[in-house]
Design an enzyme around this catalytic site. Structure first.
Site, short mmCIF file in Angstrom:
data_model
loop_
_atom_site.label_atom_id
_atom_site.label_comp_id
_atom_site.label_asym_id
_atom_site.label_seq_id
_atom_site.Cartn_x
_atom_site.Cartn_y
_atom_site.Cartn_z
N ASP A 120 -6.82 20.00 -12.98
CA ASP A 120 -7.32 18.70 -13.43
C ASP A 120 -7.02 18.64 -14.93
O ASP A 120 -7.67 19.31 -15.73
CB ASP A 120 -8.82 18.58 -13.15
CG ASP A 120 -9.37 17.19 -13.51
OD1 ASP A 120 -8.81 16.56 -14.44
OD2 ASP A 120 -10.35 16.75 -12.90
N ARG B 17 0.84 -1.21 0.00
CA ARG B 17 0.00 0.00 0.00
C ARG B 17 0.87 1.25 0.00
O ARG B 17 0.54 2.27 -0.62
CB ARG B 17 -0.96 0.01 1.20
CG ARG B 17 -1.72 1.32 1.35
CD ARG B 17 -2.97 1.24 2.22
NE ARG B 17 -2.81 0.43 3.41
CZ ARG B 17 -2.10 0.77 4.50
NH1 ARG B 17 -1.50 1.94 4.56
NH2 ARG B 17 -1.99 -0.05 5.53
N TYR C 181 -15.78 18.84 -13.15
CA TYR C 181 -16.36 17.50 -13.15
C TYR C 181 -17.32 17.36 -11.96
O TYR C 181 -16.97 17.76 -10.85
CB TYR C 181 -15.21 16.49 -13.04
CG TYR C 181 -15.63 15.07 -12.97
CD1 TYR C 181 -16.16 14.44 -14.09
CD2 TYR C 181 -15.53 14.35 -11.78
CE1 TYR C 181 -16.57 13.11 -14.01
CE2 TYR C 181 -15.92 13.04 -11.71
CZ TYR C 181 -16.44 12.42 -12.83
OH TYR C 181 -16.83 11.12 -12.76
N LYS D 97 -9.30 7.73 -18.16
CA LYS D 97 -9.66 8.35 -19.42
C LYS D 97 -8.54 8.18 -20.46
O LYS D 97 -8.27 7.07 -20.88
CB LYS D 97 -10.02 9.82 -19.17
CG LYS D 97 -10.98 10.02 -17.98
CD LYS D 97 -12.36 9.43 -18.19
CE LYS D 97 -13.21 9.39 -16.93
NZ LYS D 97 -13.40 10.66 -16.24
C1 LIG Z 1 -13.63 11.08 -14.90
C2 LIG Z 1 -13.09 12.34 -14.35
C3 LIG Z 1 -12.74 12.46 -13.00
C4 LIG Z 1 -12.96 11.34 -12.01
O1 LIG Z 1 -12.20 10.22 -12.30
P1 LIG Z 1 -12.61 8.69 -11.96
O2 LIG Z 1 -11.45 7.93 -12.48
O3 LIG Z 1 -13.91 8.42 -12.65
O4 LIG Z 1 -12.76 8.61 -10.48
C5 LIG Z 1 -12.20 13.66 -12.57
N1 LIG Z 1 -12.03 14.70 -13.41
C6 LIG Z 1 -12.37 14.63 -14.72
C7 LIG Z 1 -12.16 15.80 -15.59
C8 LIG Z 1 -12.92 13.45 -15.23
O5 LIG Z 1 -13.28 13.40 -16.52
#
Ligand SMILES: *Cc1c(COP(=O)(O)O)cnc(C)c1O
Length: 386
Positions: A178, A51, A103, A203
């Site tokens: 982000d 971890r 988001y 993503k």
């Molecule tokens: C999908 C997404 C998140 C969250 O990510 P997860 O892997 O689904 O927890 C955060 N920010 C953006 C811009 C996203 O597209």
């Protein structure tokens, strides 16, 4: 090494090394949860308990740090966990100024989780530096972090990372971006002055729709990042060794995939903006987009502007018409998420629920790597039905 490797080279080689014990060219997946202690009680080989760190995760973290031009990286079991790891650094009594159309999961954290941790927030239009500056000027708030999502979701609004970094420095707080939509290929927040670049690696980084993951990359490996690293271990939302390995494997094609996705998105955006059933297209690659020039400067690969693989558009006729278009596609898949090799279409307002900022007639497209002609044929056919 003096000169940074090209992103294409970096994507293939970062975090990869020949396995010292076996000569394996592809890194092994280290499943062991625990590691042998030296006779004197130390851990000279660097691993203690999985971890806290393990060789497969370390390779991924090293690769992502190199791709983003950062000093350190912490990998998480989701993008959501990565976001929270950074947001919590504001600490009890701290305040976060954040992008209003972030988001929706990030907004939920800001509104539902952070108040219980003593962290308050203001949601503002971060595309406007004056608005951010006035939110920061209110010293009673004790702002410790600016959180920016650019391009934002689902309206693809563009915020000025360098300008915000300047404001953050002036007000002695940190800037986190982000960077999920930009990806490490197209946008480099750390080079523009941000302290953290955050990803949902579910993503573009994962890119194949088969891993949920997240990452925080930091410009320095100082005590600020130690708070993220410590959260990673204490909160425990860590990725499995197999997920780390899949992400490492995905990185090799990241640069090629993202370029192709951005090219597809750019062409689809142009075609949609000419279509009579479409009343708005939100894509920073269009000259009509208010953030076009700025995005052109801060999103690029090889000195050529590229605006990412996600766009949204509004169908004339509102929600019913948008749902009808989504119902008629055959190649696009009706599903949430983005950044994968297959193209997805999504009615965003109904996914986000009643507090969504998405207009009712809005559809979000996440372009994959299929051939443009087939994608456009599919969309054109779906639009013809409404
Ligand atoms: C999908 C997404 C998140 C969250 O990510 P997860 O892997 O689904 O927890 C955060 N920010 C953006 C811009 C996203 O597209």
């Amino acid at each position: 090494m003096s000169k940074r490797r090209h992103i294409d080279t970096c994507a293939v080689h970062a975090g990869r090394e020949i396995d010292a014990g076996t000569g394996a060219v592809v890194p092994p997946i280290h499943l062991s949860t625990t590691y042998e202690r030296d006779a004197d009680g130390g851990y000279s080989r660097g691993n203690e308990y999985a971890r806290d760190g393990n060789p497969t995760r370390t390779l991924l973290e090293r690769a992502l740090a190199e791709l983003e031009g950062g000093k350190a990286c912490a990998a998480f079991s989701s993008g959501t966990a990565a976001c929270l790891a950074v947001l919590q650094t504001a600490g009890s009594g701290g305040h976060v100024v954040a992008t209003r159309d972030s988001y929706h999961g990030t907004l939920r954290q800001l509104q539902e989780l952070l108040p219980g941790m003593g962290i308050s927030s203001s949601l503002v239009d971060t595309t406007d530096l004056d608005t951010v500056a006035s939110a920061l000027r209110d010293n009673s708030n004790n702002t410790r972090l600016i959180w920016v999502e650019t391009p934002s979701n689902p309206l693809l609004q563009v915020s000025d990372i360098a300008g915000l970094a300047h404001l953050a420095a002036e007000h002695n707080c940190q800037l986190a971006v982000d960077n999920t939509f930009g990806s490490p290929v197209l946008q480099h927040p750390l080079a523009l002055g941000a302290d953290y670049s955050v990803h949902s690696s579910t993503k573009f980084i994962g890119g194949h729709g088969d891993v949920v993951g997240g990452a925080v990359i930091s410009t320095s490996d100082d005590e600020g990042f130690a708070a993220v690293r410590s959260w990673q271990s204490r909160a425990g939302a860590v990725p499995s060794a197999f997920d780390c390995w899949l992400l490492l494997r995905s990185l090799a094609t990241l640069s090629m995939r993202v370029r192709r996705q951005a090219k597809n998105a750019g062409r689809i955006a142009e075609y949609l903006s000419e279509h009579e059933q479409v009343c708005a297209v939100h894509y920073p690659g269009l000259a009509s987009h208010p953030g076009h020039k700025l995005a052109g400067r801060q999103m690029n690969a090889d000195g050529q502007s590229r605006f990412g693989g996600v766009l949204s558009f509004e169908v004339t006729g509102g929600e019913a018409a948008a749902m009808a278009v989504a119902a008629r596609v055959r190649l696009f898949t009706r599903a949430t998420s983005l950044g994968g090799v297959e193209s997805l279409i999504e009615h965003r307002a109904s996914v986000e629920g009643p507090d969504s900022v998405a207009p009712p007639g809005l559809l979000r497209l996440a372009l994959g790597i299929e051939h443009f002609t087939d994608l456009w044929t599919d969309l054109e056919h779906a639009l013809r039905g409404v």
